[in-house]
Enzyme design. Structure first.
Site, PDB file in Angstrom:
ATOM      1  CE  LYS A 116     -68.783   0.058  63.502  1.00  0.00           C
ATOM      2  NZ  LYS A 116     -67.838   0.633  64.444  1.00  0.00           N
ATOM      3  CE  LYS A 198     -64.419  -3.580  57.568  1.00  0.00           C
ATOM      4  NZ  LYS A 198     -64.114  -2.440  58.272  1.00  0.00           N
ATOM      5  CE  LYS A 201     -64.948  -5.631  67.060  1.00  0.00           C
ATOM      6  NZ  LYS A 201     -65.000  -4.567  66.045  1.00  0.00           N
TER       7      LYS A 201
HETATM    8  P1  TYM Z   1     -61.002   0.585  63.071  1.00  0.00           P
HETATM    9  O1  TYM Z   1     -60.815   0.531  64.521  1.00  0.00           O
HETATM   10  O2  TYM Z   1     -62.234  -0.036  62.496  1.00  0.00           O
HETATM   11  O3  TYM Z   1     -59.798  -0.049  62.280  1.00  0.00           O
HETATM   12  C1  TYM Z   1     -58.481   0.266  62.591  1.00  0.00           C
HETATM   13  C2  TYM Z   1     -57.593   0.313  61.369  1.00  0.00           C
HETATM   14  O4  TYM Z   1     -57.511  -0.968  60.738  1.00  0.00           O
HETATM   15  C3  TYM Z   1     -57.874  -0.857  59.367  1.00  0.00           C
HETATM   16  N1  TYM Z   1     -58.564  -2.083  58.955  1.00  0.00           N
HETATM   17  C4  TYM Z   1     -58.243  -2.779  57.871  1.00  0.00           C
HETATM   18  N2  TYM Z   1     -57.302  -2.597  56.921  1.00  0.00           N
HETATM   19  C5  TYM Z   1     -57.216  -3.517  55.936  1.00  0.00           C
HETATM   20  N3  TYM Z   1     -58.030  -4.597  55.852  1.00  0.00           N
HETATM   21  C6  TYM Z   1     -58.995  -4.826  56.795  1.00  0.00           C
HETATM   22  N4  TYM Z   1     -59.761  -5.891  56.716  1.00  0.00           N
HETATM   23  C7  TYM Z   1     -59.135  -3.894  57.853  1.00  0.00           C
HETATM   24  N5  TYM Z   1     -59.946  -3.809  58.934  1.00  0.00           N
HETATM   25  C8  TYM Z   1     -59.585  -2.696  59.606  1.00  0.00           C
HETATM   26  C9  TYM Z   1     -58.792   0.361  59.316  1.00  0.00           C
HETATM   27  O5  TYM Z   1     -58.844   0.915  58.020  1.00  0.00           O
HETATM   28  C10 TYM Z   1     -58.121   1.274  60.306  1.00  0.00           C
HETATM   29  O6  TYM Z   1     -57.026   1.952  59.733  1.00  0.00           O
HETATM   30  N6  TYM Z   1     -62.568   5.270  62.703  1.00  0.00           N
HETATM   31  C11 TYM Z   1     -61.401   4.426  62.831  1.00  0.00           C
HETATM   32  C12 TYM Z   1     -60.583   4.712  64.074  1.00  0.00           C
HETATM   33  C13 TYM Z   1     -60.215   6.134  64.209  1.00  0.00           C
HETATM   34  C14 TYM Z   1     -59.219   6.843  63.485  1.00  0.00           C
HETATM   35  C15 TYM Z   1     -59.270   8.166  63.964  1.00  0.00           C
HETATM   36  C16 TYM Z   1     -58.310   6.475  62.502  1.00  0.00           C
HETATM   37  C17 TYM Z   1     -60.810   7.013  65.062  1.00  0.00           C
HETATM   38  N7  TYM Z   1     -60.228   8.226  64.914  1.00  0.00           N
HETATM   39  C18 TYM Z   1     -58.407   9.152  63.458  1.00  0.00           C
HETATM   40  C19 TYM Z   1     -57.465   7.457  61.993  1.00  0.00           C
HETATM   41  C20 TYM Z   1     -57.519   8.769  62.461  1.00  0.00           C
HETATM   42  C21 TYM Z   1     -61.865   2.992  62.878  1.00  0.00           C
HETATM   43  O7  TYM Z   1     -62.987   2.690  63.200  1.00  0.00           O
HETATM   44  O8  TYM Z   1     -60.896   2.092  62.572  1.00  0.00           O
END
Ligand code: TYM
Length: 334
Positions: A116, A198, A201
């Site tokens: 990022k 991966k 969006k």
């Molecule tokens: P975020 O918002 O980027 O993504 C949300 C969830 O989707 C999963 N994910 C994927 N899984 C498989 N293939 C992909 N291409 C893919 N893209 C996204 C991510 O692994 C995630 O599970 N930091 C976290 C949000 C968060 C969180 C938390 C999660 C904040 N606090 C506490 C768990 C517990 C995040 O940015 O996910």
């Protein structure tokens, strides 16, 4: 009494963009697994989104849409605590405390921070750096056993585990040690146009959104990059055939079929038959989710009642943990 013995599961997604197939297969799909045996907390991680600049009106809209989509994905608000992160002020408070128990070196090593920072070179702010400490607070406030997330979040869960070890090492058994939870097929869904990255969006042509219409979904799958090998057969080999293997992962996660079964199903048929078949399976998976989300988003009063009740329940649990932490670290009681 029964509730006290239940295990806890928790996760969240940032409402920084529309939910996509990676979010669904990597995370949300696993959230309802064994839901009856777990006390489940799922939230819209709006506080995390502002580490990158957001348009305020879009953020508000997406947060509510994400709640509608969680419910449409099968998360029953009667059985799951669904809430908005910023509605539970304890996240910010424990987030600050945990920053003081997270090392600069640890935060510097986070892949998401490095990625990022490259993408937002003009806005490498403190929040972006300290993000994993807030995520550790999100998790630890609820003392979960399992944190179901995709592979890309594993590093953050590992960091959270380090924080638990450090904190408990000083103050005794304050936090339960959480475990990362994912499933093989959905843990890392790749971009349809660039299967070495991966699905995200930020590359919309290679990304399938939950609310996308069937024609667009089919078009994206038909144009999905397969591999330039001469064999042209459907075989799972992520290193040699990343494009086809990714489509197989998606098909497997959606249909529940094993890679062997998929190879047998498409033997002698080539990519021309395989790609639309994956597209159709995804269209059918997403159709009821899209329709139910569209219905729910019109019912603002219902959605409001869900997130209010969610924040109340989450806040109660979070406050108990926060009080314990404040006492342990020596803050004078009010
Ligand atoms: P975020 O918002 O980027 O993504 C949300 C969830 O989707 C999963 N994910 C994927 N899984 C498989 N293939 C992909 N291409 C893919 N893209 C996204 C991510 O692994 C995630 O599970 N930091 C976290 C949000 C968060 C969180 C938390 C999660 C904040 N606090 C506490 C768990 C517990 C995040 O940015 O996910």
């Amino acid at each position: 009494m029964e509730n006290e013995a239940k295990k806890v599961m928790l996760s969240g997604i940032q409402p920084s963009g529309d939910l996509h197939l990676g979010n669904y297969l990597g995370a949300i799909k696993n959230w309802s697994v064994r839901a009856d045996q777990f006390d489940c907390y799922y939230f819209m991680a709006d506080m995390h989104t502002i580490t990158v600049r957001q348009n305020p009106a879009d953020l508000r809209r997406r947060t509510l849409e994400q709640l509608a989509q969680y419910i449409a994905c099968g998360l029953d608000p009667e059985k799951n605590t669904l809430f908005v992160q910023s509605h539970v002020h304890q996240h910010a408070e424990l987030g600050w405390v945990l920053q003081c128990y997270t090392m600069f070196g640890e935060l510097s090593r986070m892949t998401q921070f490095k990625d990022k920072s490259k993408k937002n070179a003009d806005n490498i702010n403190g929040g972006l750096f300290a993000y994993p400490s807030l995520m550790a607070a999100d998790i630890l406030l609820y003392q979960p056993d399992l944190v179901p997330v995709g592979e890309d979040q594993k590093q953050h869960v590992e960091l959270c585990r380090n924080v638990v070890q450090r904190f408990n090492g000083i103050y005794g058994d304050v936090f339960k040690m959480p475990e990362f939870y994912s499933t093989k097929a959905g843990a890392r869904i790749m971009c349809l146009t660039q299967p070495e990255s991966k699905m995200s969006k930020s590359m919309p042509e290679g990304c399938v959104f939950l609310m996308e219409n069937p024609d667009d979904i089919m078009r994206k799958f038909k144009r999905a990059v397969t591999d330039s090998d001469t064999e042209r057969c459907v075989r799972y080999a992520p290193d040699e055939k990343p494009g086809v293997s990714n489509l197989m992962s998606i098909y497997s996660a959606v249909t529940g079929k094993s890679y062997d079964e998929i190879e047998a199903e498409f033997e002698g048929k080539g990519y021309g038959a395989f790609k639309p078949a994956v597209g159709e399976a995804v269209v059918e998976l997403l159709r009821p989710i899209r329709e139910e989300s569209q219905r729910l988003i019109k019912d603002k009063a219902y959605l409001e009642s869900v997130y209010r009740a969610g924040a109340e329940k989450a806040g109660y649990v979070a406050e108990k943990t926060l009080r314990k932490v404040y006492k342990k670290i020596g803050f004078l009681q009010r």
